[in-house]
Motif scaffolding. Structure first.
Motif, mmCIF file in Angstrom:
data_model
loop_
_atom_site.group_PDB
_atom_site.id
_atom_site.type_symbol
_atom_site.label_atom_id
_atom_site.label_comp_id
_atom_site.label_asym_id
_atom_site.label_seq_id
_atom_site.Cartn_x
_atom_site.Cartn_y
_atom_site.Cartn_z
ATOM 1 N N LEU A 55 0.859 -1.188 0.000
ATOM 2 C CA LEU A 55 0.000 0.000 0.000
ATOM 3 C C LEU A 55 0.893 1.234 0.000
ATOM 4 C CD1 LEU A 55 -2.676 1.596 0.364
ATOM 5 C CD2 LEU A 55 -2.207 1.497 2.827
ATOM 6 N N ILE A 56 0.661 2.112 -0.961
ATOM 7 C CA ILE A 56 1.304 3.415 -0.984
ATOM 8 C C ILE A 56 0.214 4.438 -0.684
ATOM 9 C CG2 ILE A 56 2.631 5.082 -2.343
ATOM 10 C CD1 ILE A 56 4.038 2.359 -1.938
ATOM 11 N N ASP A 57 0.351 5.129 0.435
ATOM 12 C CA ASP A 57 -0.613 6.173 0.782
ATOM 13 C C ASP A 57 0.031 7.527 0.505
ATOM 14 O OD1 ASP A 57 1.170 5.643 2.839
ATOM 15 O OD2 ASP A 57 -0.264 6.058 4.433
ATOM 16 N N PHE A 58 -0.561 8.237 -0.412
ATOM 17 C CA PHE A 58 -0.061 9.545 -0.822
ATOM 18 C C PHE A 58 -1.252 10.493 -0.811
ATOM 19 C CE2 PHE A 58 0.893 12.925 -3.734
ATOM 20 C CZ PHE A 58 2.222 13.189 -3.471
ATOM 21 N N ILE A 59 -1.218 11.421 -0.049
ATOM 22 C CA ILE A 59 -0.313 12.087 0.865
ATOM 23 C C ILE A 59 -0.315 11.319 2.197
ATOM 24 C CG2 ILE A 59 -0.098 14.204 2.213
ATOM 25 C CD1 ILE A 59 -1.100 15.715 -0.206
ATOM 26 N N ARG A 60 0.856 11.186 2.795
ATOM 27 C CA ARG A 60 1.018 10.443 4.042
ATOM 28 C C ARG A 60 0.323 11.161 5.195
ATOM 29 N NH1 ARG A 60 4.491 10.809 8.467
ATOM 30 N NH2 ARG A 60 5.237 8.812 9.301
ATOM 31 N N TYR A 96 0.973 7.362 11.855
ATOM 32 C CA TYR A 96 2.248 6.662 11.929
ATOM 33 C C TYR A 96 3.017 6.943 13.216
ATOM 34 C CZ TYR A 96 1.444 5.300 7.180
ATOM 35 O OH TYR A 96 0.888 4.737 6.060
ATOM 36 N N ALA A 97 3.595 5.887 13.769
ATOM 37 C CA ALA A 97 4.459 6.001 14.943
ATOM 38 C C ALA A 97 5.828 6.482 14.500
ATOM 39 C CB ALA A 97 4.576 4.639 15.634
ATOM 40 N N SER A 98 6.541 7.093 15.412
ATOM 41 C CA SER A 98 7.922 7.498 15.131
ATOM 42 C C SER A 98 8.790 6.252 15.024
ATOM 43 C CB SER A 98 8.453 8.373 16.264
ATOM 44 O OG SER A 98 7.711 9.555 16.355
ATOM 45 N N PRO A 99 9.857 6.327 14.231
ATOM 46 C CA PRO A 99 10.798 5.193 14.178
ATOM 47 C C PRO A 99 11.367 4.907 15.566
ATOM 48 C CG PRO A 99 11.271 6.771 12.436
ATOM 49 C CD PRO A 99 10.249 7.402 13.331
ATOM 50 N N PRO A 100 11.690 3.650 15.846
ATOM 51 C CA PRO A 100 12.263 3.318 17.164
ATOM 52 C C PRO A 100 13.498 4.164 17.463
ATOM 53 C CG PRO A 100 11.803 1.325 15.898
ATOM 54 C CD PRO A 100 11.575 2.488 14.979
ATOM 55 N N GLY A 101 13.568 4.675 18.686
ATOM 56 C CA GLY A 101 14.701 5.488 19.098
ATOM 57 C C GLY A 101 14.646 6.919 18.627
ATOM 58 N N HIS A 160 8.515 2.806 8.516
ATOM 59 C CA HIS A 160 9.955 2.580 8.582
ATOM 60 C C HIS A 160 10.156 1.060 8.590
ATOM 61 C CE1 HIS A 160 8.227 3.240 12.604
ATOM 62 N NE2 HIS A 160 8.971 2.212 12.965
ATOM 63 N N ALA A 161 11.375 0.597 8.709
ATOM 64 C CA ALA A 161 11.650 -0.848 8.640
ATOM 65 C C ALA A 161 10.690 -1.620 9.544
ATOM 66 C CB ALA A 161 13.094 -1.113 9.046
ATOM 67 N N PRO A 162 10.118 -2.719 9.091
ATOM 68 C CA PRO A 162 10.388 -3.437 7.850
ATOM 69 C C PRO A 162 9.650 -2.872 6.640
ATOM 70 C CG PRO A 162 8.720 -4.623 9.059
ATOM 71 C CD PRO A 162 9.115 -3.428 9.912
ATOM 72 N N TYR A 163 8.793 -1.887 6.853
ATOM 73 C CA TYR A 163 8.068 -1.295 5.721
ATOM 74 C C TYR A 163 8.876 -0.138 5.158
ATOM 75 C CZ TYR A 163 4.180 -3.669 7.994
ATOM 76 O OH TYR A 163 3.364 -4.603 8.577
ATOM 77 N N GLN A 164 9.208 -0.219 3.922
ATOM 78 C CA GLN A 164 9.865 0.897 3.255
ATOM 79 C C GLN A 164 8.888 1.395 2.190
ATOM 80 O OE1 GLN A 164 12.698 2.268 4.376
ATOM 81 N NE2 GLN A 164 12.662 0.701 5.962
ATOM 82 N N ILE A 165 8.134 2.408 2.521
ATOM 83 C CA ILE A 165 7.083 2.920 1.652
ATOM 84 C C ILE A 165 7.683 3.969 0.718
ATOM 85 C CG2 ILE A 165 4.786 3.934 1.572
ATOM 86 C CD1 ILE A 165 5.018 1.234 3.125
ATOM 87 N N ASP A 166 7.625 3.699 -0.562
ATOM 88 C CA ASP A 166 8.179 4.602 -1.569
ATOM 89 C C ASP A 166 7.061 5.506 -2.094
ATOM 90 O OD1 ASP A 166 9.435 5.928 -3.605
ATOM 91 O OD2 ASP A 166 9.820 4.132 -4.818
#
Length: 196
Positions: free
Chosen positions: A94-99, A104-109, A136-142
């Motif tokens: 799934l590509i959601d545009f506009i995000r 979405y949660a912040s990346p870990p750390g 973010h990892a494992p999802y790399q949404i382009d």
């Protein structure tokens, strides 16, 4: 069916509001009906069930690459629930545009807040849906080169969410995708215009 009319009718016919808790479940039938209602709700009224319904209704139930287009990142409950279900079902397909950052949660750390919207600005304070997804990892949404990817027919299905708030890339989608490969979602309570 999205609502268990027969099951609710059975409850209404069998039990009325003048009965005590002990009277309601004296024969054990209420517990059976309540369990059936719970299973119905779990199987049909989840974001994943919504996503499956939309894909089935499109005639492309096994779509693996879906582009969901929206003209704004602000909260839109219908769109947000569909994104949540499609992300859980398709992952990075799934590509959601506009995000919509509030989903979405912040990346870990990360020290960076996930959205400039605080939870108090969201419907229900974002309970159960805000900051639940990852891109973010494992999802790399382009989310790059969207128009080019549309013109290359990279996606199995294009979904316009919140159509009253805009239809980005419509000329490219119209030229490249057949009508059965385009879905329009309208979750607005009031749209302010009418064609008839």
């Amino acid at each position: 069916a999205h609502w268990p009319k027969r099951l609710l009718d059975r409850l209404a016919q069998q039990y009325n509001n003048t009965m005590t808790t002990q009277e309601i479940d004296a024969d054990g039938q209420y517990a059976i009906i309540a369990a059936a209602l719970r299973e119905f709700l779990k199987s049909r009224l989840t974001t994943e069930a919504l996503a499956a319904y939309v894909l089935r209704s499109s005639g492309i139930p096994n779509a693996q690459r879906v582009l969901l287009l929206s003209a704004h990142p602000d909260p839109d409950y219908q769109r947000d629930m569909l994104i949540h279900g499609l992300r859980r079902r398709l992952g990075s397909g799934l590509i959601d545009f506009i995000r919509p950052a509030h989903l979405y949660a912040s990346p870990p750390g990360s020290e960076i807040p996930p959205s400039n919207l605080t939870l108090r600005h969201l419907y229900g304070y974002g309970f159960t849906y805000a900051q639940r997804l990852q891109d973010h990892a494992p999802y790399q949404i382009d989310r790059t080169n969207i128009e080019e990817r549309i013109l290359n027919h990279e996606f199995d299905l294009i979904i316009y969410a919140s159509v009253h708030r805009g239809m980005p890339f419509w000329p490219a989608v119209y030229r490249t995708y057949a009508p059965h490969e385009r879905i329009f979602i309208d979750g607005e309570d009031e749209h302010g215009w009418c064609l008839w």
